[in-house]
Design an enzyme around this catalytic site. Structure first.
Site, PDB file in Angstrom:
ATOM      1  CE1 TYR A 122      23.774  70.037  12.115  1.00  0.00           C
ATOM      2  CE2 TYR A 122      23.604  68.773  10.710  1.00  0.00           C
ATOM      3  CZ  TYR A 122      22.719  69.393  11.442  1.00  0.00           C
ATOM      4  OH  TYR A 122      21.627  69.292  11.962  1.00  0.00           O
TER       5      TYR A 122
ATOM      6  CG  HIS B  68      13.926  70.616  16.908  1.00  0.00           C
ATOM      7  ND1 HIS B  68      15.673  70.859  17.462  1.00  0.00           N
ATOM      8  CD2 HIS B  68      14.308  70.408  15.234  1.00  0.00           C
ATOM      9  CE1 HIS B  68      15.866  71.967  15.428  1.00  0.00           C
ATOM     10  NE2 HIS B  68      15.162  71.049  14.834  1.00  0.00           N
TER      11      HIS B  68
ATOM     12  CG  ASP C 203      17.048  71.779  12.308  1.00  0.00           C
ATOM     13  OD1 ASP C 203      17.318  71.464  12.740  1.00  0.00           O
ATOM     14  OD2 ASP C 203      17.412  71.630  10.628  1.00  0.00           O
TER      15      ASP C 203
END
Length: 306
Positions: free
Chosen positions: A213, A268, A106
């Site tokens: 982010y 994931h 990730d």
């Protein structure tokens, strides 16, 4: 240094921040750096740390900056991708090594790609788990409406305060979050959930994690993304709720020495969904040091930390 079972813990000063680091395995073994993703911490590698260490590797799994017990710089600029990559390069040097196998899942995978691009001499081998190559991800955003829909949360994360508020409200149900997006819900125990709640509840942690982010959108890396020539393994759980399988296609023009392994029944959270398979893939790709256990012997049966 403190210890828990097979794992010891260090606080290391690298690149201007203090990183809390889990370490295991012989100090003389080949160095493997394990980088976790969002919203996890070193504990994401609970199934892989002991068997890798017993196979003879020196394994280092940091809480990346902003997470759990590591420092949490104030401000979005403290989470630029170039800085995150520099943290890893300095962490390798702090272990007294020139090179390491860098493994990332990730966000840890995003950082691992950047380490290989910015510090190619530091990376002996590269392993990526469910983290797209930057150019492949841009391609999928442009051509695949499903990927655009799955990535809408990134726009939400650009807002001030609201993402932190929403995640804080979710904390009592963090087990349901992981179990609901996993193909093996039993892989996330109540104890696991409590550890994640504690890590996410530390002062400043939510803002720091979301700043990854925010910085990715606001600040581009200093240099253009080059071809990655190091030997690379990409492990991909195909039932990922956030990333489309198209991110694994047509990568050899950017990563010529690449092997892709797709796990059709993994989500994931691939290290938890298929812990033995992932561990065996890692050991096979790394090439276990001489006179150590075979991959199947080293991995155990759904091995995890106490």
């Amino acid at each position: 240094m403190t210890r828990s079972g097979e794992v010891a813990f260090q606080d290391l000063q690298v690149n201007g921040v203090r990183l809390h680091v889990a370490v295991a395995g012989p100090t003389s073994g080949p160095l493997v750096v394990l980088l976790h993703g969002f919203p996890e911490f070193w504990y994401a590698w609970r199934h892989q740390l002991p068997p890798l260490a017993r196979a003879g590797y020196r394994v280092v799994a940091p809480d990346m900056r902003g997470y759990d017990l590591s420092d949490k710089p104030v401000g979005v600029e403290g989470y630029k991708l170039d800085l995150l990559a520099s943290d890893v390069a300095e962490l390798v040097r702090a272990q007294g090594r020139e090179r390491a196998v860098v493994v990332g899942h990730d966000w840890g995978g995003v950082v691992a790609w950047q380490v290989a691009a910015s510090f190619p001499n530091v990376v002996a081998k590269l392993v990526i788990l469910n983290a797209p190559h930057p150019k492949a991800f841009r391609r999928e955003l442009a051509r695949n409406p499903r990927q655009r829909r799955k990535s809408r949360y990134v726009a939400l994360f650009q807002l001030p305060f609201l993402p932190e508020f929403l995640i804080r409200r979710m904390l009592p149900n963090v087990a349901e979050f992981f179990r609901g997006t996993s193909t093996r819900p039993e892989g996330f125990t109540d104890e696991d959930a409590q550890r994640y709640r504690e890590a996410l509840s530390r002062p400043g942690a939510l803002t720091a994690m979301i700043n990854y982010y925010r910085a990715l959108v606001r600040f581009r890396p200093v240099s253009a993304f080059p071809r990655i020539d190091v030997s690379t393994l990409l492990i991909w759980g195909e039932k990922d709720v956030a990333l489309e399988p198209g991110n694994t296609e047509d990568l050899h023009k950017w990563v010529p020495n690449l092997r892709v392994v797709r796990l059709p029944m993994a989500s994931h959270w691939v290290m938890s969904d298929e812990p033995v398979r992932v561990t065996n893939l890692l050991l096979d790709f790394l090439g276990a040091p001489a006179s150590t256990a075979s991959p199947a012997e080293a991995s155990g049966d759904n091995e995890m930390l106490p």
